[in-house]
Design a protein around this motif. Structure first.
Motif, PDB file in Angstrom:
ATOM      1  N   SER A 100       0.685  -1.042  -0.437  1.00  0.00           N
ATOM      2  CA  SER A 100       0.042  -0.231  -0.127  1.00  0.00           C
ATOM      3  C   SER A 100       1.043   1.581   0.287  1.00  0.00           C
ATOM      4  O   SER A 100       1.893   1.692   0.401  1.00  0.00           O
ATOM      5  N   LYS A 101       0.491   2.091  -0.732  1.00  0.00           N
ATOM      6  CA  LYS A 101       1.504   3.591  -0.553  1.00  0.00           C
ATOM      7  C   LYS A 101       1.339   4.479   0.698  1.00  0.00           C
ATOM      8  O   LYS A 101       2.167   5.087   0.775  1.00  0.00           O
ATOM      9  N   GLU A 102       0.402   4.300   2.108  1.00  0.00           N
ATOM     10  CA  GLU A 102       0.697   4.342   2.924  1.00  0.00           C
ATOM     11  C   GLU A 102       0.895   3.832   3.901  1.00  0.00           C
ATOM     12  O   GLU A 102       1.460   4.204   4.656  1.00  0.00           O
ATOM     13  N   SER A 103       1.976   2.791   3.332  1.00  0.00           N
ATOM     14  CA  SER A 103       3.365   1.744   4.365  1.00  0.00           C
ATOM     15  C   SER A 103       3.982   2.184   4.962  1.00  0.00           C
ATOM     16  O   SER A 103       5.128   3.271   3.379  1.00  0.00           O
ATOM     17  N   LYS A 104       4.292   2.379   5.179  1.00  0.00           N
ATOM     18  CA  LYS A 104       5.604   3.429   6.178  1.00  0.00           C
ATOM     19  C   LYS A 104       6.658   3.076   5.291  1.00  0.00           C
ATOM     20  O   LYS A 104       6.894   2.016   5.848  1.00  0.00           O
ATOM     21  N   ILE A 105       7.812   3.608   4.253  1.00  0.00           N
ATOM     22  CA  ILE A 105       8.975   3.100   4.331  1.00  0.00           C
ATOM     23  C   ILE A 105       9.862   2.235   5.185  1.00  0.00           C
ATOM     24  O   ILE A 105      10.535   1.932   5.212  1.00  0.00           O
ATOM     25  N   GLU A 106      10.322   3.566   6.591  1.00  0.00           N
ATOM     26  CA  GLU A 106      10.637   2.633   7.637  1.00  0.00           C
ATOM     27  C   GLU A 106      10.125   1.516   8.076  1.00  0.00           C
ATOM     28  O   GLU A 106      11.169   0.333   8.664  1.00  0.00           O
ATOM     29  N   ASP A 107       9.172   0.756   7.687  1.00  0.00           N
ATOM     30  CA  ASP A 107       8.509  -0.425   8.541  1.00  0.00           C
ATOM     31  C   ASP A 107       8.904  -1.066   7.256  1.00  0.00           C
ATOM     32  O   ASP A 107       8.279  -2.651   7.571  1.00  0.00           O
ATOM     33  N   LEU A 108       8.910  -1.153   6.537  1.00  0.00           N
ATOM     34  CA  LEU A 108       9.344  -2.171   4.874  1.00  0.00           C
ATOM     35  C   LEU A 108      10.390  -2.867   4.882  1.00  0.00           C
ATOM     36  O   LEU A 108      11.387  -2.357   5.498  1.00  0.00           O
ATOM     37  N   ASN A 109      10.574  -4.216   4.661  1.00  0.00           N
ATOM     38  CA  ASN A 109      11.834  -5.314   5.023  1.00  0.00           C
ATOM     39  C   ASN A 109      12.023  -5.003   3.124  1.00  0.00           C
ATOM     40  O   ASN A 109      11.868  -3.863   3.096  1.00  0.00           O
ATOM     41  N   PHE A 110      13.645  -5.392   3.268  1.00  0.00           N
ATOM     42  CA  PHE A 110      13.934  -5.332   2.348  1.00  0.00           C
ATOM     43  C   PHE A 110      13.101  -5.609   0.850  1.00  0.00           C
ATOM     44  O   PHE A 110      13.490  -4.989  -0.172  1.00  0.00           O
ATOM     45  N   GLU A 111      12.745  -7.170   0.847  1.00  0.00           N
ATOM     46  CA  GLU A 111      11.896  -7.304  -0.494  1.00  0.00           C
ATOM     47  C   GLU A 111      10.643  -6.749  -0.350  1.00  0.00           C
ATOM     48  O   GLU A 111      10.419  -6.729  -1.735  1.00  0.00           O
ATOM     49  N   ALA A 112      10.179  -6.113  -0.201  1.00  0.00           N
ATOM     50  CA  ALA A 112       8.595  -5.821  -0.291  1.00  0.00           C
ATOM     51  C   ALA A 112       9.571  -4.160  -0.209  1.00  0.00           C
ATOM     52  O   ALA A 112       8.834  -4.166  -1.037  1.00  0.00           O
ATOM     53  N   LYS A 150      10.221  -4.260  -4.011  1.00  0.00           N
ATOM     54  CA  LYS A 150       9.451  -4.924  -5.120  1.00  0.00           C
ATOM     55  C   LYS A 150       8.614  -3.874  -5.207  1.00  0.00           C
ATOM     56  O   LYS A 150       7.948  -3.867  -6.878  1.00  0.00           O
ATOM     57  N   GLU A 151       8.169  -2.770  -4.468  1.00  0.00           N
ATOM     58  CA  GLU A 151       7.270  -1.777  -4.281  1.00  0.00           C
ATOM     59  C   GLU A 151       7.965  -0.741  -5.711  1.00  0.00           C
ATOM     60  O   GLU A 151       7.379  -0.216  -5.971  1.00  0.00           O
ATOM     61  N   LEU A 152       9.324  -1.048  -5.488  1.00  0.00           N
ATOM     62  CA  LEU A 152      10.265  -0.473  -5.820  1.00  0.00           C
ATOM     63  C   LEU A 152      10.208  -0.367  -7.626  1.00  0.00           C
ATOM     64  O   LEU A 152       9.839   0.118  -8.172  1.00  0.00           O
ATOM     65  N   GLU A 153      10.099  -1.889  -7.946  1.00  0.00           N
ATOM     66  CA  GLU A 153       9.779  -2.077  -8.832  1.00  0.00           C
ATOM     67  C   GLU A 153       8.740  -2.136  -9.824  1.00  0.00           C
ATOM     68  O   GLU A 153       8.649  -1.734 -10.924  1.00  0.00           O
ATOM     69  N   GLU A 154       7.817  -1.951  -9.052  1.00  0.00           N
ATOM     70  CA  GLU A 154       6.406  -2.248  -9.138  1.00  0.00           C
ATOM     71  C   GLU A 154       6.275  -0.690 -10.183  1.00  0.00           C
ATOM     72  O   GLU A 154       5.463   0.352 -11.078  1.00  0.00           O
ATOM     73  N   LEU A 168      12.019   4.694  -0.939  1.00  0.00           N
ATOM     74  CA  LEU A 168      12.298   3.783  -1.198  1.00  0.00           C
ATOM     75  C   LEU A 168      13.771   3.093  -1.383  1.00  0.00           C
ATOM     76  O   LEU A 168      14.526   2.004  -0.649  1.00  0.00           O
ATOM     77  N   LYS A 169      14.589   3.710  -2.775  1.00  0.00           N
ATOM     78  CA  LYS A 169      15.631   2.756  -3.006  1.00  0.00           C
ATOM     79  C   LYS A 169      16.355   3.562  -1.815  1.00  0.00           C
ATOM     80  O   LYS A 169      17.893   2.655  -1.453  1.00  0.00           O
ATOM     81  N   LYS A 170      16.603   4.517  -1.295  1.00  0.00           N
ATOM     82  CA  LYS A 170      17.485   5.332  -0.306  1.00  0.00           C
ATOM     83  C   LYS A 170      17.367   3.870   1.075  1.00  0.00           C
ATOM     84  O   LYS A 170      18.800   3.313   1.184  1.00  0.00           O
ATOM     85  N   HIS A 171      15.588   3.658   1.137  1.00  0.00           N
ATOM     86  CA  HIS A 171      15.603   2.702   2.326  1.00  0.00           C
ATOM     87  C   HIS A 171      16.387   1.770   1.776  1.00  0.00           C
ATOM     88  O   HIS A 171      17.118   0.925   2.696  1.00  0.00           O
ATOM     89  N   CYS A 172      16.107   0.319   0.760  1.00  0.00           N
ATOM     90  CA  CYS A 172      16.636  -0.706   0.191  1.00  0.00           C
ATOM     91  C   CYS A 172      18.364  -0.421  -0.018  1.00  0.00           C
ATOM     92  O   CYS A 172      19.117  -1.067   0.694  1.00  0.00           O
ATOM     93  N   GLN A 173      19.458   0.926   0.228  1.00  0.00           N
ATOM     94  CA  GLN A 173      20.300   0.324  -0.333  1.00  0.00           C
ATOM     95  C   GLN A 173      21.303   1.037   0.930  1.00  0.00           C
ATOM     96  O   GLN A 173      22.312   0.498   1.843  1.00  0.00           O
ATOM     97  N   ALA A 174      19.825   2.069   2.205  1.00  0.00           N
ATOM     98  CA  ALA A 174      20.636   1.560   3.827  1.00  0.00           C
ATOM     99  C   ALA A 174      20.468   0.227   4.388  1.00  0.00           C
ATOM    100  O   ALA A 174      21.584  -0.633   5.208  1.00  0.00           O
TER     101      ALA A 174
END
Length: 80
Positions: free
Chosen positions: A2-14, A17-21, A46-52
């Motif tokens: 969901s677009k409302e999901s807080k990025i900091e709460d997402l794991n790497f895989e999620a 996946k959202e970034l790819e979409e 999301l990219k910054k979060h994945c990199q972190a």
């Protein structure tokens, strides 16, 4: 995801996946300009979060080196 999901709460895989979409939607030119700008902004976060997450994992990785002349296994930091 969901677009409302807080990025900091997402794991790497999620996050990935959202970034790819988002990238796929942007490449297809779907939606309005405002939607594209919002998607780009979220994708950037999301990219910054994945990199972190990758950096964090990299710091946890250890190299295992076997000494040349039989002996105990030596564990060193990843960057050494």
């Amino acid at each position: 995801m969901s677009k409302e999901s807080k990025i900091e709460d997402l794991n790497f895989e999620a996050s990935l996946k959202e970034l790819e979409e988002i990238v796929e939607r942007l490449e297809k030119g779907q939606g309005s300009l405002e939607d594209a700008i919002s998607a780009y902004e979220r994708g950037s976060l999301l990219k910054k979060h994945c990199q972190a997450k990758l950096d964090e994992a990299r710091l946890k990785v250890e190299k295992i080196r076997l000494p040349q002349e039989g002996g105990a296994v030596e564990i060193t930091d990843f960057d050494e």
